[in-house]
Design an enzyme around this catalytic site. Sequence first.
Site, mmCIF file in Angstrom:
data_model
loop_
_atom_site.group_PDB
_atom_site.id
_atom_site.type_symbol
_atom_site.label_atom_id
_atom_site.label_comp_id
_atom_site.label_asym_id
_atom_site.label_seq_id
_atom_site.Cartn_x
_atom_site.Cartn_y
_atom_site.Cartn_z
ATOM 1 N N GLN A 1 0.831 -1.200 0.000
ATOM 2 C CA GLN A 1 0.000 0.000 0.000
ATOM 3 C C GLN A 1 0.865 1.250 0.000
ATOM 4 O OE1 GLN A 1 -2.541 -2.195 3.330
ATOM 5 N NE2 GLN A 1 -3.321 -0.132 3.041
ATOM 6 N N PHE B 1 -5.918 -4.076 3.452
ATOM 7 C CA PHE B 1 -6.604 -3.834 4.735
ATOM 8 C C PHE B 1 -5.686 -3.229 5.792
ATOM 9 C CE2 PHE B 1 -8.138 -7.907 2.846
ATOM 10 C CZ PHE B 1 -9.268 -7.400 2.245
ATOM 11 N N GLU C 1 0.738 -1.917 4.629
ATOM 12 C CA GLU C 1 1.219 -0.540 4.745
ATOM 13 C C GLU C 1 2.698 -0.543 5.118
ATOM 14 O OE1 GLU C 1 -1.400 2.044 6.839
ATOM 15 O OE2 GLU C 1 0.043 3.681 6.971
ATOM 16 N N ARG D 1 -5.485 7.264 17.233
ATOM 17 C CA ARG D 1 -6.775 7.243 16.543
ATOM 18 C C ARG D 1 -7.845 6.543 17.395
ATOM 19 N NH1 ARG D 1 -9.219 8.160 11.333
ATOM 20 N NH2 ARG D 1 -7.331 9.156 10.580
ATOM 21 N N PHE E 1 -7.559 1.542 11.806
ATOM 22 C CA PHE E 1 -6.324 2.064 12.381
ATOM 23 C C PHE E 1 -6.504 2.501 13.838
ATOM 24 C CE2 PHE E 1 -2.567 5.030 12.132
ATOM 25 C CZ PHE E 1 -1.669 4.180 11.508
ATOM 26 N N THR F 1 -3.714 11.484 10.632
ATOM 27 C CA THR F 1 -3.465 12.356 11.782
ATOM 28 C C THR F 1 -2.037 12.884 11.781
ATOM 29 O OG1 THR F 1 -2.945 10.453 13.182
ATOM 30 C CG2 THR F 1 -5.221 11.237 13.199
ATOM 31 N N GLU G 1 -12.609 2.657 5.344
ATOM 32 C CA GLU G 1 -12.620 2.190 6.727
ATOM 33 C C GLU G 1 -13.936 2.380 7.466
ATOM 34 O OE1 GLU G 1 -9.122 4.706 7.160
ATOM 35 O OE2 GLU G 1 -8.267 3.157 8.437
#
Lengths: 764, 468
Positions: free
Chosen positions: A198, A229, A233, A311, A345, A447, A717
């Site tokens: 990703q 998903f 990442e 988060r 996340f 964020t 998400e």
Amino acid sequence: MSIAKPLPHDAAKLHVTGAARYVDDIPTSRDCLHLAFGLAPIAKGRITAMNLDAVKRSPGVVAVLTADDLPFANDVSPSIHDEPLLSDGTVHYPGQPVFLVAATSHRAARVAARKGDVTYAEEEALLTVDQALMADSRFEDGPRIYEKGDAAAAIGAAPHVIDGKFDLGGQEHFYLEGQAALAFPQEGGDVLVHSSTQHPTEIQHKVAEAIGAPMHAVRVETRRMGGGFGGKESQGNALAVSCAIIATLTGRPAKMRYDRDDDMTVTGKRHPFKISYRAGFDDDGKLLGVDFLHLVNCGWAQDLSLPVADRAMLHADNAYLIPAIRIESHRLKTNLQSFTAYRGFGGPQGVVGIERVMDHIAHDLGLDPIELRRRNYYAAPDQAGADNTTPYGQKVEDFELHEMTAQLLDSSDYAARKAEIADWNAGQDRFARGIGFSPVKFGISFTLTHLNQAGALVHVYQDGSVHLNHGGTEMGQGLFQKVAQVAASRFGIPLEKVKITATDTAKVPNTSATAASSGSDLNGMAVKAACDTIRDRMADHLAQRYQTEPAKVRFEDGNVHIGDEVISFDEAASLAYQGRISLSATGFYKTPKLEWDRINGQGRPFFYFAYGAAITEVVVDRLTGENRILRADILHDAGASLNPALDIGQVEGAYVQGAGWLTTEELVWDGKGALRTHAPSTYKIPACSDRPDVFNVALYDGQNREDTIYRSKAVGEPPFMLGISAWLAQSNAVSSFGDAFPAMDAPGTAEEVWRAIRRVRDGV
Amino acid sequence: MTITFLLNGERVELEDVSPTATLLDWLREDRGLTGTKEGCNEGDCGACTVMVTDPDGAKALNACILFLPQLHGKAVRTIEGAAGPKGELHPAQQAMIDLHGSQCGFCTPGFVMSMVASHANGATDHDTQLAGNLCRCTGYAPIIRAAQATEKVAVPTWVQEDRSFILPEKLRGEAESRGVEPPANVQIPQTADELAETYARHPDATLVAGATDVGLWVTKQLRDLDPVIFLAGCDDLKTIDVTDSEIRLGAMAHMNAVRQVIEPLHPSYGEMIRRYASVQVRNAATIGGNIANGSPIGDNPPALIALDATLHLRHGDTRRSMPIEDFFVDYGKQDRAPGEFVDQITIPRQEDNLKVYKLSKRFDQDISAVLGAFNITVKNGTVTAARIAFGGMAAIPKRATHVESALIGQPWSETSINAAMTAFDQDFTPLTDMRASAEYRLETARNLLMRYFIEHSGDTASVLEVSS
């Protein structure tokens, strides 16, 4: 306009014919090497001796590397350089890579990787958050605390108080395509890497460090992933880096893909939490004060745990205006896999916390759980009073849930069904049905503010065909199609004229991960900017040529209208080319209005919020705890959808994945920290028949109040959290067996449901 | 050894095939057909599903645990062969596009091939047909819509042709007439007699029937099988006979065939088999394999014990029989001599009092935490006979003899059931593992007796029967 059309996924035909190419499908030459890691079997300790002779002698083995053999950086961490590719002599979790084997086949590499003779001095491992808290084993210097008002005082003065705590399990991504990378050595020590990631730029960055080269020496290409998903990442770094190192050392292509058991053993998952709560409220169920303690199991390396834990705190309010709230979050370091990004996340864990509180209060007061929630909702935009701010000081200006909840209660026939279920339950002691409601308000933006940027590269060829590229990656969500719809709409041409191309760090640099649901928001805007640049140049040129104003040039229906003249887009492109007009442009976008101080928990981390609501009905069996979803009704806010078919697909899939997290998907580690659920035979994601028998999914007819691409909203998400309603429904069903609050842990496996029923019914 | 089969309608002959080469690896690595995907390499996700047609019909199978020698004389169709010769899409492919059945696309070829096979067979129980295919993106709803949309569309000619193309006797005959001898370490007997003779000579050989268990020795434990005897050719071991006195199951009867025979006679056992693994696995897995491997969590043995089945073993020309529960001696230890194999299983015909209850984290395609089989006869309000057996509760599939004793002769009442429920701890001391705790196993095992009692009185038995 191709915008808002329910077009199929761009690669649908390639998918169904088996022609869609994933990393392991890319043809390589016969001399391609295949890689595998030798893994540490212990949770914590030191390597005291390592004899790899048998590995080297194993048939087909070409190279065996340990940390000492690495030419440059030994690090695959996406954050603080605390994640060596190969063990530096210390071991931090069972499954940590210790050595790397390159062999002539995938199987030869796997066989050899099991032949390492490594001796360890074991040390006592920390496996639970309680152990880690006791040992003060953590990331960051201490807990993060976000506060609004004086929660302790508000709770102290409240007429009613509840408290509780529960375990909230992690989740394996179970992308169907495991982690994979393939590196081709290039001239001059450069390397081309195909990665199922990703985050191509992160791969590029880590590979460059590992081969001791500038980023310009590394090109990373990602056409598609077989699911991500969040699990791709940062978790692909180790494979891509390994391939690049072997490719540059040997001059041969190198491919690495984890066997499923290795994938589940080595890579990170959703963070397990332990959440404690205390809430004060009045007779009507209005919240007065809430206090949360989040114990976050981060695993052995920091990875992305800090923003994940942040988060979770940022979603501890979910949809509710809480006058006084305190959230304390401990980011605990244990000897398990390094928990990582996973759809939502951390947001889902935060939302589960407050939704548990709401159900607990409703149970305590004997109020309808939906009515209770509506009383505590943030105010609608036209009703917003003085205080409509989140615990972190962001004003909620787009709250859609009042209207959405009303519509959903109506369409799902909630009131009548609730009464019918109560009657049904009263008539027996064997089964119980239950109904659960969960809304979601999900903050959209990274964020880490600087990540909210995107680039695009668009070419118009002289025949009028268009080449489209941007920094987003395709993992199945349909991003490429949505963005292509944007491009086609800007040029007013049919979608078939737009060629979607693989994400490529050589075309668009310095990209952010395709994460945080940001894909179409960011890349759609960047592509729009690039297209508009070219369009404006074409308009200028054509206006001049046809003696009119650029403002009178319109691009629509495959044609270009220049004043009263109409020519095809193809002809317009040809004319522009002949007029020596540049038909290539980059586009750039950065999200406006963001300002965020994560240490103090104050500011505006999110551009806007996406909303949704779900009602789920389940049935449970007292004797065995067996349970299943009977019906789900969902209304979700995708703004003005760019593609309703793809968006509904995201909502349906996210719901089932979210429900799976909280029902059948149980990660089990043994007393030594070894993961016992490391294959689909033992880790149970939802199967076909686990989807709701009745599954009504609709998109809310609205549009983003902020200026996003065609007023759409991010959708990756937010609907994941709709699955929380399944767990709440289980609890609701269990509660019909007695007076006590079920106080369930998650996931609600058959065994957990059975235990909860025993507690409620028999006091055991 | 030489293997001959049809691949997407074209004849393939392979020389010097490794006995443990999987179809998946061969397709992807040797043949360059990368449409078939590896998702788990253990037969649990279905991403590698292909359609194999043999004289019994078209079957979905997992290519990751399918060894090439098992394909000899059969027709294989992969995702590359799902569309017609001119590229015309199979109706399942078109429906998957039109109804948005793919997202990331990685599971899609497997789903499509499962749908191609079930469509060819006219099956419309889609949840069951697709239980062996995992999708992480869609939540399945659009895939089911696609499967439903294909129901009324005709089976394409190129799929039908697999059946007419296939000439198993001819293919086999040719291989034999050319005098191709398999290497000494690989044997492919064509009859039970040949097997008996071969296995007696090579008692150290690994028998491979459906390879749904042995396949994982190769793909996960990375073992080489040597020597190995493939049973795929022993058609006479696949025979199923139902007479007035017994059900006779050849050891090589695959579980979908067993299901068809058992379902009308013992519906609860049939329903258990529906949930046993997946279509792909049941198309390969054999009843004999599920018994012979001696697993404490095999689902058939408890049901067969409860039905008072007899196991028939054979060594060379010597045959012996035993009550099936006697076969399971201890964990990993069965009453089977080297060179001796499971020949058949016989189940006495009887009034159907059998209920088989399978508890697992997921309903479909999951290994049981607890499997309870209850065969209780009640006459004039009194329990006259009881055979109760469990899987997942001990080191072997085991009878609950104390519970049986506590029931026999007692009135069929809740009081008797409650009394018998206390006897479970004399029969079982289960373990805690990743599937369930010891406590859950023991307590729910007791409760399953109560469930039998409730179901006996005609009340709803399972959450699977409840709807919104």
